[in-house]
Design a protein around this motif. Structure first.
Motif, mmCIF file in Angstrom:
data_model
loop_
_atom_site.group_PDB
_atom_site.id
_atom_site.type_symbol
_atom_site.label_atom_id
_atom_site.label_comp_id
_atom_site.label_asym_id
_atom_site.label_seq_id
_atom_site.Cartn_x
_atom_site.Cartn_y
_atom_site.Cartn_z
ATOM 1 N N GLY A 1 -39.967 -1.479 25.193
ATOM 2 C CA GLY A 1 -39.505 -2.826 26.070
ATOM 3 C C GLY A 1 -38.191 -2.432 26.522
ATOM 4 O O GLY A 1 -37.579 -3.391 27.665
ATOM 5 N N PHE A 2 -37.519 -1.158 26.281
ATOM 6 C CA PHE A 2 -36.152 -0.894 26.848
ATOM 7 C C PHE A 2 -36.224 -0.807 28.498
ATOM 8 O O PHE A 2 -35.498 -1.295 28.872
ATOM 9 C CB PHE A 2 -35.756 0.554 26.210
ATOM 10 C CG PHE A 2 -34.644 0.749 26.945
ATOM 11 C CD1 PHE A 2 -33.288 0.789 26.678
ATOM 12 C CD2 PHE A 2 -34.729 2.088 27.888
ATOM 13 C CE1 PHE A 2 -32.158 1.151 27.337
ATOM 14 C CE2 PHE A 2 -33.811 2.646 28.327
ATOM 15 C CZ PHE A 2 -32.335 2.328 28.193
ATOM 16 N N VAL A 3 -37.318 -0.327 29.009
ATOM 17 C CA VAL A 3 -37.423 -0.023 30.330
ATOM 18 C C VAL A 3 -37.382 -1.621 31.096
ATOM 19 O O VAL A 3 -36.647 -1.610 31.891
ATOM 20 C CB VAL A 3 -38.496 0.790 30.849
ATOM 21 C CG1 VAL A 3 -38.564 0.808 32.267
ATOM 22 C CG2 VAL A 3 -38.354 2.036 30.144
ATOM 23 N N ARG A 4 -38.069 -2.402 30.568
ATOM 24 C CA ARG A 4 -38.080 -3.841 31.059
ATOM 25 C C ARG A 4 -36.972 -4.191 30.881
ATOM 26 O O ARG A 4 -36.402 -5.062 31.663
ATOM 27 C CB ARG A 4 -39.282 -4.549 30.387
ATOM 28 C CG ARG A 4 -39.504 -5.949 30.843
ATOM 29 C CD ARG A 4 -39.966 -6.903 29.959
ATOM 30 N NE ARG A 4 -39.398 -6.933 28.409
ATOM 31 C CZ ARG A 4 -38.145 -7.673 28.095
ATOM 32 N NH1 ARG A 4 -37.522 -8.192 28.973
ATOM 33 N NH2 ARG A 4 -37.983 -7.512 27.092
ATOM 34 N N ARG A 5 -36.234 -4.429 29.723
ATOM 35 C CA ARG A 5 -34.782 -4.740 29.587
ATOM 36 C C ARG A 5 -33.803 -4.302 30.599
ATOM 37 O O ARG A 5 -32.841 -4.989 31.115
ATOM 38 C CB ARG A 5 -34.318 -4.637 28.097
ATOM 39 C CG ARG A 5 -35.080 -5.522 27.222
ATOM 40 C CD ARG A 5 -34.038 -5.501 25.934
ATOM 41 N NE ARG A 5 -33.892 -4.133 25.251
ATOM 42 C CZ ARG A 5 -34.546 -3.658 24.364
ATOM 43 N NH1 ARG A 5 -35.832 -4.067 23.904
ATOM 44 N NH2 ARG A 5 -34.164 -2.416 23.962
ATOM 45 N N VAL A 6 -34.016 -2.847 30.912
ATOM 46 C CA VAL A 6 -33.016 -2.281 31.666
ATOM 47 C C VAL A 6 -33.108 -2.839 33.220
ATOM 48 O O VAL A 6 -32.392 -3.305 33.946
ATOM 49 C CB VAL A 6 -33.130 -1.036 31.909
ATOM 50 C CG1 VAL A 6 -32.331 -0.335 32.930
ATOM 51 C CG2 VAL A 6 -32.663 -0.206 30.665
ATOM 52 N N ARG A 7 -34.389 -3.132 33.564
ATOM 53 C CA ARG A 7 -34.830 -3.606 35.011
ATOM 54 C C ARG A 7 -34.081 -5.149 34.938
ATOM 55 O O ARG A 7 -33.604 -5.286 35.915
ATOM 56 C CB ARG A 7 -36.343 -3.653 35.044
ATOM 57 C CG ARG A 7 -36.715 -3.603 36.598
ATOM 58 C CD ARG A 7 -38.337 -3.272 36.755
ATOM 59 N NE ARG A 7 -39.001 -3.801 35.756
ATOM 60 C CZ ARG A 7 -39.927 -3.118 35.043
ATOM 61 N NH1 ARG A 7 -40.058 -1.819 35.154
ATOM 62 N NH2 ARG A 7 -40.778 -3.799 34.095
ATOM 63 N N ASP A 8 -34.653 -5.764 33.912
ATOM 64 C CA ASP A 8 -33.964 -7.262 34.130
ATOM 65 C C ASP A 8 -32.404 -7.195 34.009
ATOM 66 O O ASP A 8 -31.722 -7.978 34.839
ATOM 67 C CB ASP A 8 -34.385 -8.007 32.666
ATOM 68 C CG ASP A 8 -36.066 -8.244 32.821
ATOM 69 O OD1 ASP A 8 -36.592 -7.905 33.840
ATOM 70 O OD2 ASP A 8 -36.539 -8.671 31.885
ATOM 71 N N ALA A 9 -31.847 -6.452 33.359
ATOM 72 C CA ALA A 9 -30.355 -6.271 33.310
ATOM 73 C C ALA A 9 -29.729 -5.774 34.541
ATOM 74 O O ALA A 9 -28.787 -6.430 35.199
ATOM 75 C CB ALA A 9 -29.754 -5.415 32.179
ATOM 76 N N GLN A 10 -30.531 -4.883 35.221
ATOM 77 C CA GLN A 10 -30.170 -4.476 36.618
ATOM 78 C C GLN A 10 -30.141 -5.506 37.741
ATOM 79 O O GLN A 10 -29.212 -5.772 38.540
ATOM 80 C CB GLN A 10 -30.807 -3.411 37.103
ATOM 81 C CG GLN A 10 -30.681 -2.063 36.204
ATOM 82 C CD GLN A 10 -29.086 -1.563 36.227
ATOM 83 O OE1 GLN A 10 -28.716 -1.689 36.963
ATOM 84 N NE2 GLN A 10 -29.027 -0.953 34.860
ATOM 85 N N LYS A 11 -31.396 -6.461 37.614
ATOM 86 C CA LYS A 11 -31.297 -7.708 38.601
ATOM 87 C C LYS A 11 -30.175 -8.190 38.218
ATOM 88 O O LYS A 11 -29.501 -8.963 39.234
ATOM 89 C CB LYS A 11 -32.300 -8.272 38.257
ATOM 90 C CG LYS A 11 -33.619 -7.585 38.867
ATOM 91 C CD LYS A 11 -34.975 -8.494 38.462
ATOM 92 C CE LYS A 11 -36.027 -7.840 39.202
ATOM 93 N NZ LYS A 11 -37.527 -8.332 38.588
ATOM 94 N N GLN A 12 -29.596 -8.683 37.149
ATOM 95 C CA GLN A 12 -28.641 -9.622 36.768
ATOM 96 C C GLN A 12 -27.238 -9.064 37.107
ATOM 97 O O GLN A 12 -26.314 -9.532 37.918
ATOM 98 C CB GLN A 12 -28.558 -9.835 35.254
ATOM 99 C CG GLN A 12 -29.539 -10.772 34.633
ATOM 100 C CD GLN A 12 -29.284 -10.940 33.303
ATOM 101 O OE1 GLN A 12 -28.178 -11.423 32.857
ATOM 102 N NE2 GLN A 12 -29.917 -10.283 32.531
#
Ligand code: SF4
Ligand code: SF4
Ligand code: SF4
Length: 283
Positions: free
Chosen positions: A239-250
């Protein structure tokens, strides 16, 4: 030469994260002569200058080159003041700290949205230097897959000239992200330090370091391998890669809002006050 295929839009990391930077549109505006609108657009300041758009264009159009030209014209024509441009570059440098902190946050399984307070605190919080306290006994302790990745990227050829760091659009503060530093750490087999480092997730995989290297070190490929190893060896949680992607969007969205506020340009082509110079005068 642009035939509106949108390959550049699909490749642009800012467009992917925010839907607010379309290199294709910038090229079309220049192509049809809407130069005044172009240099008054905030969109040209959203670009990271990573050149992924230049690389992907099947017709060899160079949107990033146009964007850099439009920015310097905006300053030359007084659409953006010199001081505002300097503040912009300072913001961009500190933005990489935010990205680092956001990845660090994700590494520790945190999923909550990035608040205003956190954004400003991260902007102003420097990153401690990773090399402090690494003993020489830790050198060359990496496992075989790590050594193979380093060999595949030809890291032993590096003579630390720093061309990669100069070319990298993300590099600013060494402790945040510095390709030369990362490549030397990888060459010395500092697997533990690298695979757990937020820095390896800041690379936008643009390949500019690889292109710039006089020793043909494949830096871009090395960072991709480090990420793969971090996932494969379980150094990062599911789930880390998804979390990073979401954080980068923010954080990218937040950056663009800050740029709008800082430069005070009207959002959206066609709404801007006209530059007093004609295209011929400006050129
Ligand atoms: S240089 Fe990078 S950030 Fe800028 S428009 Fe091209 S792909 Fe997007
Ligand atoms: S450009 Fe190549 S040789 Fe120079 S520091 Fe970077 S990786 Fe090493
Ligand atoms: S691919 Fe190289 S130049 Fe591009 S962001 Fe990554 S380290 Fe920097």
């Amino acid at each position: 030469m642009c035939w509106n295929c949108s390959s550049c839009d699909a490749e642009c990391p800012v467009e992917i994260a925010t839907n607010r930077l379309r290199p294709q549109r910038i090229v079309r505006f220049a192509n049809i002569g809407l130069f005044e609108e172009l240099i008054a657009s905030p969109e040209i300041w959203y670009c990271l200058t990573c050149r992924r758009c230049n690389r992907v264009c099947p017709n060899l159009v160079k949107p990033e080159t146009l964007i850099c030209y439009a920015r310097s014209a905006a300053v030359r024509c007084g659409v953006v003041s010199y001081h505002a441009a300097r503040a912009y570059y300072d913001l961009f440098r500190r933005f990489q700290r935010v990205r680092w902190h956001a990845v660090h946050h994700c590494l520790h399984d945190a999923d909550e949205p990035i608040s205003d307070a956190r954004w400003y605190s991260w902007l102003d919080t420097p990153i401690p230097d990773a090399m402090d306290g690494i003993s020489s006994q830790r050198l060359f302790n990496s496992n075989e897959p790590f050594r193979q990745a380093a060999k595949g990227a030809d890291l032993s050829r590096c003579f630390t000239c720093g061309e990669c760091s100069s070319a990298c659009p993300v590099a600013g503060e060494r402790s945040v992200f510095d390709p030369r530093f990362i490549f030397r750490m990888a060459h010395f087999g500092l697997a533990e330090e690298l695979l757990m480092s937020p820095s390896i997730w800041l690379c936008v995989q643009c390949g500019r370091c690889t292109e710039a290297c006089p020793q043909r070190v494949d830096g871009c490929g090395m960072i991709a391998s480090l990420r793969e190893l971090a996932v494969r060896e379980g150094r990062v949680e599911e789930g880390f890669v998804r979390r990073v992607r979401d954080a980068q969007k923010q954080v990218y969205t937040r950056l663009l809002d800050e740029i709008d506020e800082l430069l005070g340009l009207n959002v959206g082509f066609g709404n801007q006050a006209s530059c007093p110079l004609t295209l011929a005068e400006c050129a």
